[in-house]
Design an enzyme around this catalytic site. Sequence first.
Site, mmCIF file in Angstrom:
data_model
loop_
_atom_site.group_PDB
_atom_site.id
_atom_site.type_symbol
_atom_site.label_atom_id
_atom_site.label_comp_id
_atom_site.label_asym_id
_atom_site.label_seq_id
_atom_site.Cartn_x
_atom_site.Cartn_y
_atom_site.Cartn_z
ATOM 1 N N LYS A 112 19.318 -36.635 -22.990
ATOM 2 C CA LYS A 112 19.854 -36.453 -21.643
ATOM 3 C C LYS A 112 20.055 -37.816 -20.974
ATOM 4 C CE LYS A 112 20.061 -31.948 -21.287
ATOM 5 N NZ LYS A 112 21.305 -31.227 -20.967
ATOM 6 N N GLU A 169 28.470 -35.651 -24.721
ATOM 7 C CA GLU A 169 28.686 -34.293 -24.203
ATOM 8 C C GLU A 169 28.921 -34.313 -22.695
ATOM 9 O OE1 GLU A 169 26.036 -30.206 -23.791
ATOM 10 O OE2 GLU A 169 25.851 -31.410 -25.627
ATOM 11 N N LYS A 219 27.382 -21.418 -25.763
ATOM 12 C CA LYS A 219 26.072 -20.828 -25.491
ATOM 13 C C LYS A 219 26.255 -19.329 -25.321
ATOM 14 C CE LYS A 219 24.495 -25.093 -23.327
ATOM 15 N NZ LYS A 219 23.911 -25.777 -22.158
#
Length: 333
Positions: A112, A169, A219
Amino acid sequence: MTDASPLPSFDELRERAVVVALPLRVRFRGLDVREALLLEGPAGWTEFSPFAEYGDDEAATWLEAALDYGWQELPEPKRTEIMVNATVPAVPAASVADVLARFPGCRTAKVKVAEPGQRLADDVERVRAVRHELGAEGRIRVDANGGWNVDEAEHAVHALAEFDLEYIEQPCASIDELVQLRERIRYLDIPIAADESVRKAEDPVAVARAGAADLLVIKAQPLGGIRRALDIVERAGLPVIVSSALDTAIGLSMGAALAAALPDLDYDCGLGTSALFDTDVASFAPRAGTIAVGRIWPDADALERLAAPPERREWWLARLERCLAVISAREGR
């Protein structure tokens, strides 16, 4: 649920519902505790766990996924296990080794970055620490959750390029920004993956049609279930990574079923996030870098131990009822 399948009633769902609260080892996505509503459907256990800030219309799509997984049979799997990545929250570089130790055998790490309140220098040191732990053969992908504008993203990509990124991403929030950034960094040969531009878009294929991404992150819950996600993949025509939405083990098994049904799966998936919890409702942490495909059942003792307080159970049941009404209105039932 298929169009021909009747929706279960709220009373039926309430009788089947268990609300749990899972403490996280490290603060992630601003959360210290992850709440979820679990349901035992005719086909097996399923999960409804949209984040608390999501409105009912968005959350209803997650409920459609839960009903599909718990009330319908699964597509035929094409694989029995899924390679998964480690997930490194926005922790200090000194904590990276401890985080990676919870993902034994994982050859890939998603890191992250662009965390509010942190600096690019923090991201660089975190990614540097991951590269040190994984070695030259390890794969590193970074996830900005749309946190940069185009100039910030371009600067960040240059700062992180030395670590041999597999992809970046959702560096920017909008499709237009992704198109601009992709053109600016094309010479660096670092692919861009789209996540929020798929799962939060009215048209989840628009990002592919615009040439704004090289890969899609999909997802199961946010996209309305396994079958809808498979349809998006087919229409987009891009390689995909299946990832979690910080699901419990039950939701992760839904993601694994989606990954198992894909015709092609060339990337390690973000389905090992059970390792971020102190404890889960069932054992589903990665082993030797993989998770198994197949329905799982929660541990009865874990359900009791992790039960959310009564007021949170009532909050989730009220949300469940509202979202069920949204689905009924959508389908004209």
